[in-house]
Structures are given as C-alpha cells and as structure tokens.
Scaffold this active site. Structure first.
Site, PDB file in Angstrom:
ATOM      1  N   ARG A  82      32.186  43.641  39.641  1.00 54.97           N
ATOM      2  CA  ARG A  82      32.937  43.150  40.257  1.00 54.97           C
ATOM      3  C   ARG A  82      31.494  42.234  41.557  1.00 54.97           C
ATOM      4  O   ARG A  82      31.272  42.034  42.759  1.00 54.97           O
ATOM      5  CB  ARG A  82      33.696  42.775  40.944  1.00 54.97           C
ATOM      6  CG  ARG A  82      35.198  42.324  39.540  1.00 54.97           C
ATOM      7  CD  ARG A  82      36.444  42.213  40.871  1.00 54.97           C
ATOM      8  NE  ARG A  82      36.629  43.692  40.480  1.00 54.97           N
ATOM      9  CZ  ARG A  82      37.623  44.636  39.989  1.00 54.97           C
ATOM     10  NH1 ARG A  82      37.712  44.404  38.983  1.00 54.97           N
ATOM     11  NH2 ARG A  82      37.332  45.847  40.110  1.00 54.97           N
ATOM     12  N   GLU A 141      40.171  57.598  38.166  1.00 53.57           N
ATOM     13  CA  GLU A 141      41.602  57.952  37.645  1.00 53.57           C
ATOM     14  C   GLU A 141      41.932  58.935  36.286  1.00 53.57           C
ATOM     15  O   GLU A 141      42.865  59.391  35.982  1.00 53.57           O
ATOM     16  CB  GLU A 141      42.685  57.289  38.551  1.00 53.57           C
ATOM     17  CG  GLU A 141      42.732  56.493  40.166  1.00 53.57           C
ATOM     18  CD  GLU A 141      40.839  55.721  40.290  1.00 53.57           C
ATOM     19  OE1 GLU A 141      42.138  54.417  39.812  1.00 53.57           O
ATOM     20  OE2 GLU A 141      40.986  56.154  39.668  1.00 53.57           O
TER      21      GLU A 141
END
Length: 173
Positions: A58, A95
C-alpha cells in the site's frame, strides 16, 4: 479537506478483534487523493529529500506520486525475492512473526536525504525497518510520513528522535 471522511473501518479484518483502516475510498476520490499527495509532497519538499522510500504494497500507491510531486526519486522497499539485482535487507518483527524488506543495494548513497513513507503507522515496525535500511546505506532518514497513524499502538515512540508527519491520527481504538 478532512481526509478522515475518506477512511473506512473494516471490523475483524484481517482477524477477529482488529479494525482495519481502509484507505480505498481515499484512492477512489481524485480530489482526496490529490490532496493527500500534495500534503505529503510538501512535507518531503520541506525536508529537502532526494528520495522517497515506501514499503510494499500500500505504501507504493502514494510513495511514487509523492516522490514525483516533490521532485525526488522513488525507492521501492520490497518483500524477499521481488527485486532483480543485488539487495540490502533488514528483518523486522511483526505482531504475528518476522518479515523482511529489501532495496536494491545501489539505490542509496552516503549523504542522501530520504523520506520514509507508508500508508499507516501502527506499531512502527515497518517504518523502523525502512529507516534502518536507509541508514545502513549511509543515507539519512530525514523524516517519516504516513496517511494514518494509530497513536494508541505507540509506533511514534518506536521512531523516537525522527521527524514524523501523519495526515490523520486516531488517538484511541
């Protein structure tokens, strides 16, 4: 123009409990897109950068446009195996695991001023990795620019000591 109105929440994506901030509506509106690019390009010009480096995928959407508008070059930071020439790389924690970013080894030289750009600042892992790539090459990460910042995740703290600009900041979940 308030860009917040061009960001929609997608609950439980990519997994339950996460609210994804989707900037597709911003991309679909020519005026909002132009405004976001202009604001970030102005920041790049203020920093007098030579290059904008953006992360796959992105970050690419605006990174090249920001660079062109600011009169700077564009450097794609890609996932492993995506660049055809010799690369420099850095691993970073996510994460849910570990990832890596690569740039062509010959893209940066000592003294170059670089704007690190991504669509979103969350925990700061990707942006910090891009800064590390830039600095490993002997260039300077002059600033970090984002469309969205999720301030409650502490990414700005991970970029401590760096100039950070975000167009839309969410203070809480």
């Amino acid at each position: 123009m308030d860009l917040r109105g061009f960001i929609r929440d997608i609950p439980d994506f990519p997994k339950p409990g996460i609210v994804f901030k989707d900037i597709t509506p911003l991309f679909l509106d020519a005026r909002a897109l132009e405004h976001a690019v202009a604001l970030l390009a102005r920041y790049a010009e203020e920093l007098e950068v030579h290059y904008v480096v953006s992360a796959e995928a992105r970050g690419f959407v605006l990174g090249g446009a920001i660079a062109a508008e600011a009169g700077a070059g564009f450097i794609p930071a890609r996932k492993p195996g995506k660049l055809p020439a010799e690369t420099s790389s850095v691993n970073y924690a996510l994460e849910y695991g570990v990832d890596a970013l690569h740039v062509h080894a010959d893209t940066l030289s000592g003294g170059a001023r670089v704007l690190v750009h991504d669509d979103l600042l969350a925990t700061g892992g990707t942006a910090s990795a891009m800064c590390e790539l830039v600095e490993q090459a002997g260039a300077e990460a002059a600033g970090c620019a984002f469309v969205i910042e999720l301030a409650f995740l502490g990414g700005r703290e991970r970029l401590a000591g760096r100039d950070v600009r975000s167009l839309v900041v969410y203070e809480e979940e």
